[in-house]
Design an enzyme around this catalytic site. Structure first.
Site, PDB file in Angstrom:
ATOM      1  N   GLY A 689      54.808 -10.388 -51.370  1.00  0.00           N
ATOM      2  CA  GLY A 689      56.165 -10.687 -51.800  1.00  0.00           C
ATOM      3  C   GLY A 689      57.205 -10.250 -50.791  1.00  0.00           C
ATOM      4  O   GLY A 689      58.190 -10.965 -50.538  1.00  0.00           O
ATOM      5  N   GLN A 953      64.528  -9.105 -58.289  1.00  0.00           N
ATOM      6  CA  GLN A 953      63.735  -8.357 -57.310  1.00  0.00           C
ATOM      7  C   GLN A 953      62.795  -9.374 -56.662  1.00  0.00           C
ATOM      8  O   GLN A 953      61.732  -9.700 -57.177  1.00  0.00           O
ATOM      9  CB  GLN A 953      62.963  -7.231 -57.998  1.00  0.00           C
ATOM     10  CG  GLN A 953      63.862  -6.193 -58.645  1.00  0.00           C
ATOM     11  CD  GLN A 953      63.095  -5.171 -59.469  1.00  0.00           C
ATOM     12  OE1 GLN A 953      61.888  -5.304 -59.670  1.00  0.00           O
ATOM     13  NE2 GLN A 953      63.802  -4.158 -59.949  1.00  0.00           N
ATOM     14  N   THR A 954      63.234  -9.906 -55.507  1.00  0.00           N
ATOM     15  CA  THR A 954      62.518 -11.025 -54.886  1.00  0.00           C
ATOM     16  C   THR A 954      61.108 -10.651 -54.464  1.00  0.00           C
ATOM     17  O   THR A 954      60.209 -11.477 -54.490  1.00  0.00           O
ATOM     18  CB  THR A 954      63.305 -11.549 -53.677  1.00  0.00           C
ATOM     19  OG1 THR A 954      63.541 -10.456 -52.782  1.00  0.00           O
ATOM     20  CG2 THR A 954      64.623 -12.146 -54.103  1.00  0.00           C
ATOM     21  N   CYS A 955      60.925  -9.384 -54.052  1.00  0.00           N
ATOM     22  CA  CYS A 955      59.609  -8.992 -53.555  1.00  0.00           C
ATOM     23  C   CYS A 955      58.555  -9.019 -54.652  1.00  0.00           C
ATOM     24  O   CYS A 955      57.385  -9.274 -54.394  1.00  0.00           O
ATOM     25  CB  CYS A 955      59.667  -7.607 -52.928  1.00  0.00           C
ATOM     26  SG  CYS A 955      60.785  -7.523 -51.515  1.00  0.00           S
ATOM     27  N   SER A 956      58.968  -8.742 -55.884  1.00  0.00           N
ATOM     28  CA  SER A 956      58.006  -8.717 -56.990  1.00  0.00           C
ATOM     29  C   SER A 956      58.216  -9.869 -57.954  1.00  0.00           C
ATOM     30  O   SER A 956      57.600  -9.929 -59.012  1.00  0.00           O
ATOM     31  CB  SER A 956      58.110  -7.399 -57.751  1.00  0.00           C
ATOM     32  OG  SER A 956      59.445  -7.203 -58.228  1.00  0.00           O
TER      33      SER A 956
END
Length: 987
Positions: A689, A953-956
């Site tokens: 991610g 939360q773009t990473c997750s």
């Protein structure tokens, strides 16, 4: 019969003196009133032979020297023949006879009893030179024997003379219409007008443009497409007749025998201009003279050596232009000239009365050609196969389907003589005839099974790896139509495997010619080819998976599939790439990916992935992605990379591009490893991610970076290399490296490149269509140049220039016209997409190769490569809800129900904005579609939720959603967030 030339014994002893008439005062032409008609004859340098009584009687007269050393004709002698003789041909020392049964006999000077020649049978034509002989069989085989001093036997370099007939293997597969010989050279003519010559060439008598002897048949390419229907050989010259009645001659012109009003030799076929406007229907060559018959004029023309009166002009001197033979008008009016003959210093014309035209003449030697398959034969096989005739039919099937020549001469496209246009791009076949013929054969399983057996057992193993001409390759286009019918009958696939190996045995240059023929096949036959090999490849792959020992055969079928795929890429009308994909490959590859462990990869053969790459046509995009993952693991295992762990680069979110460039410029970075990213001041591990988020950030920054590497075209929104600024900097290299790394990490770097970039990376040619995508306005102008009339093109006042650069030398002075406009457009497109950015692309390309260090990417199509880098826009929005997870909420909560109601009512563009808000991009990596994206909706705890906006939360891939008091508030806040707020990570 008319005769003229070397003949001191009146009438050759064929008739008594009262049946012999001197046609004119100088006696140059004799009229012989035959009581028993001559049906065929041949004249050599030392003998003349006749067939009479419809083949029941053969007579010959040998030339002798009298006491004054003058040549005279000896006494006519009869020959005892046990079989009916159809035709004959005279050498210097012997005579070759062809019987009605297809057997060949020889008469020598010492014996008047014919002796069999070898084991020849089913022969349909014979021909002789001075000291060698040729025979053509019904199934298209050519045999030669005799002296081979100049290669006249056509057996190849260094082969000795031989008394026993030997096959001319290089003519194998060519459907022949005629064989002929003269002096020490030989010729063969195919059914579609291809001419092959071999032997002595000291005077250019082979028509190949030189004087080098040929020990094996060589195609006379300059006669291609001339529609040649007959060839005749003299001692050192050759004449060729076309269907249109034109005559070409070449070789020795010493006596004027070429008819070009000169005594010069001709090394290539030259048109006899004197016959222009007159349709010649027959030609015949003597030793040093030539005859040509013009049927519409009822005249025979002669030219060449005339010392023995063989020109029939009464003056016994040479002539170098065609002039009419002085045939007696009082005898010619009620006669029909059926056939002319010439040989040695003799000339003949066989005649019949107008009422009896053609009844007595035996022209079987000209009329019988290589046997072919037709409707009448097939109908007879089908109707009689259950009768006592079955054994005879079996023999006929074996003879026909064991011979490539027979098949290659069948199913010709005779509409408007198209088969005469056979070339590297035209097969001369009408494959719809083949399809109908094999469908008809399938009506009787008994017949079809016999055909299948003969083809697999005899034909396919016997096919030459080096067929001499295009006609020899026709069988590779015909057999798939048979296989199509066999597959419908659920036959064994072994025969297709045998056919595959026959194709792969072809020499590379011949395989290339076959590919050229494939490329111009109509759509239906080409689809038949692909379907046939697709089916058998899929079956062999299944068998491989089941543990059967067919791996080699499977690899062979896929090799052919790959070549067909490459041909398809260059066809004017292509079939979809999905026609080549084998879906079973996906599950097999996925199983490998799931089950192979570290040490298994180390034990894979070194050429495993090389082999897989060469089979890429059978893989769809998903399968290719699995191959990439396998190759990545293989690379790790064989270089011990996993032992050191995957390095992580640390970047600031607000300076991501700057930090990435700084890291990549440092020495010591191992580009064989994937890239893992850590944003400073943010928690969490990069399990995919964070990298996605990182490359999304880079995609936006790269378009605005300084120094500028890319420019965005306003009319397309696509990015291309800039051609302005201060030269080539390492930013172009780093741009390529990041693009490679994005692909390597299976992340999206949405720079909106045109397809042209990916075609260039794969080494494919860019076209005007590519420019239409990048710069529609510019391309429309070029299309206008191509479409408009001459006046409009000239009014544009264009020259061969591109933004001040010459497209050709002195381009500023070369106007664009109707004639050269296509060249102008091609050069313009090449300059725009290639030459003007050559340096930029070269540096970018080297970075790309560094960033993607394994070769898996070369398997992909340009469109697939573009999707892999820029992401997929195939949205399945309903899958987003199906896969969603919740933390702090339940699916039945009002806030969740309201959220999905609002999302469902969003427009397509609003949904894309939401996706960008959630993941950092509105395009998903290939293989990570919405059906595989697991979004988590979590509660954003607050005392007054209506005061807050949603967060992502773009990473997750997590949406932090406040528990709004109403659906209207939720809609307002969510729209504001996805429209105006920057995404951020809170990992």
């Amino acid at each position: 019969m008319f005769s003229w030339g070397e003949n001191t014994r009146d009438g050759f002893g064929l008739v008594k003196s009262n049946d012999l008439v001197k046609a004119n005062t100088d006696g140059c032409v004799n009229v012989i009133h035959l009581k028993s008609p001559v049906t065929h004859l041949s004249a050599g340098n030392k003998v003349v032979a006749f067939i009479r009584n419809n083949g029941k009687q053969v007579s010959l007269a040998r030339m002798q020297d009298d006491k004054d050393e003058r040549r005279i004709t000896g006494k006519l002698k009869g020959v005892e023949c046990r079989e009916k003789i159809l035709s004959l041909s005279c050498c210097d020392a012997h005579i070759i006879l062809l019987s009605e049964e297809g057997r060949v006999f020889c008469l020598t000077q010492s014996s008047n009893v014919p002796s069999p020649v070898g084991n020849l049978n089913q022969v349909i034509q014979v021909a002789c030179g001075d000291h060698h002989s040729i025979a053509l069989t019904q199934d298209g085989k050519v045999f030669t024997w005799g002296q081979n001093s100049s290669g006249q036997l056509g057996l190849g370099e260094g082969e000795p003379s031989t008394l026993s007939p030997q096959p001319v293997k290089s003519l194998s597969g060519i459907p022949l219409a005629q064989i002929t010989a003269g002096g020490d050279h030989s010729f063969a003519l195919s059914l579609s007008g291809a001419v092959f010559g071999w032997g002595k060439n000291s005077a250019g008598q082979l028509g190949l443009g030189d004087t080098i002897d040929r020990p094996a048949p060589a195609p006379v390419d300059c006669l291609n497409l001339k529609k040649t229907v007959a060839v005749s050989c003299g001692g050192e010259h050759t004449a060729v007749l076309t269907k249109g009645g034109l005559v070409f001659t070449f070789g020795s012109g010493r006596y004027g025998q070429l008819g070009h009003n000169s005594l010069r030799n001709e090394l290539r076929p030259r048109l006899v201009a004197e016959f222009w406007g007159a349709k010649v229907t027959q030609i015949a060559c003597g030793r040093n003279h030539t005859l040509a018959f013009v049927g519409s004029f009822k005249k025979i023309y002669s030219f060449g050596h005339g010392e023995q009166g063989q020109l029939g002009n009464g003056v016994k001197m040479d002539q170098s232009v065609p002039l009419p033979v002085q045939l007696p008008q009082d005898h010619i009016d009620d006669q029909q000239i059926e056939q002319t003959f010439a040989g040695g210093n003799h000339s003949f014309a066989l005649c019949s009365t107008t009422q009896e035209s053609g009844k007595g003449l035996n022209d079987s030697n000209l009329g019988k050609v290589t046997q072919t398959l037709d409707d009448d034969i097939i109908n007879r096989w089908i109707s009689d196969c259950d009768s006592k005739s079955w054994k005879t039919i079996q023999k006929e099937i074996t003879k026909t389907f064991s011979s490539a020549s027979c098949l290659n001469g069948s199913f010709l496209d005779k509409s408007r003589d198209k088969h005469y246009q056979t070339s590297l791009k035209r097969s001369g076949l009408d494959l719809s005839f083949a399809r109908l013929a094999f469908q008809k054969l399938a009506k009787k399983n008994k017949v079809l099974a016999e055909v299948e057996d003969v083809v697999q057992r005899i034909l396919l193993p016997s096919l030459s790896k080096d067929p001499i001409g295009v006609e020899g390759l026709r069988v590779y286009l015909i057999i798939p139509e048979l296989l199509r019918v066999l597959l419908k009958q659920q036959c064994r696939i072994d025969i297709i495997g045998a056919f595959v190996f026959a194709i792969l045995r072809l020499n590379p240059d011949k395989f290339q010619v076959l590919e050229g023929l494939w490329s111009t096949l109509p759509d239906t036959p080409f689809r038949t080819l692909v379907k046939t090999f697709h089916y058998v490849s899929a079956e062999y792959l299944r068998m491989v998976a089941e543990g059967c020992a067919v791996k080699k055969t499977f690899e062979g079928t896929v090799k052919v599939m790959q070549r067909l795929y490459e041909v398809n890429c260059n066809r004017r009308i292509k079939i979809a790439a999905s026609n080549f994909h084998i879906n079973r490959a996906n599950s097999m590859l996925q199983n490998m990916l799931n089950t192979l462990v570290y040490y298994d990869y180390q034990n894979l053969p070194e050429d495993f992935f090389y082999s897989v790459h060469r089979q890429s046509c059978i893989f769809n995009t998903e399968a290719k992605c699995i191959v990439y993952k396998l190759e990545l693991k293989y690379s790790f295992a064989n270089h011990g990379l996993l032992a050191f762990g995957i390095p992580t680069i640390h970047v600031r979110r607000e300076r991501a591009l700057e930090d990435a460039f700084q890291h990549l410029r440092q020495s010591g970075h191992d580009f064989r490893m994937p890239l893992k990213v850590k944003f400073q001041a943010e928690n969490g591990m990069d399990e995919g991610g964070v990298s996605l988020d990182f490359f999304s950030l880079l995609g936006r920054e790269l378009l605005t970076m300084e120094p500028k590497t890319l420019e965005v075209y306003e009319d397309s929104g696509l990015a291309w290399f800039t051609t302005s600024g201060g030269g080539i900097t390492d930013e172009f290299y780093l741009l390529g490296l990041l693009c490679g790394k994005a692909l390597y990490n299976q992340c999206v770097l949405n720079l909106c490149f045109p397809l042209a970039l990916f075609k260039k990376l794969l080494g494919l040619t860019t076209t005007l269509d590519d420019l239409k995508e990048l710069s529609p306005t510019e391309a429309r102008g070029l299309q206008y140049v191509l479409d408009e009339d001459e006046e409009s093109v000239e009014a544009m006042d264009l020259v061969f220039m591109y933004k001040g650069q010459e497209l050709i030398p002195n381009g500023e002075e070369v106007p664009v016209t109707m004639v050269n406009r296509k060249k102008y457009v091609d050069l313009y497109v090449d300059m725009k997409l290639n030459k003007s950015v050559q340096s930029q692309f070269a540096v970018f390309e080297s970075g790309f190769y560094k960033g993607f260090p394994i070769q898996a990417w070369r398997m992909f199509l340009p469109e697939e490569l573009m999707t892999l880098l820029q992401g997929d826009d195939n949205y399945e929005w309903d899958k987003l809800r199906e896969n969603a997870k919740y933390q702090g909420y339940r699916p039945t909560d009002d806030i969740i129900q309201n959220f999905w109601r609002v999302f469902t009512e969003f427009s397509e563009e609003e949904k894309k904005k939401f996706l960008t808000f959630l993941t950092g991009t509105d395009r998903l990596p290939r293989g990570r579609s919405l059906s595989k994206l697991q979004m988590q909706i979590t509660s954003l705890g607050s005392t007054d939720p209506d005061e807050y906006y949603p967060k992502a939360q773009t990473c997750s891939v997590t949406l932090c959603l406040p528990n709004y008091s109403s659906i209207d508030t939720l809609q307002e806040k969510l729209l504001h967030a996805i429209t105006h707020c920057d995404v951020f990570g809170d990992v």
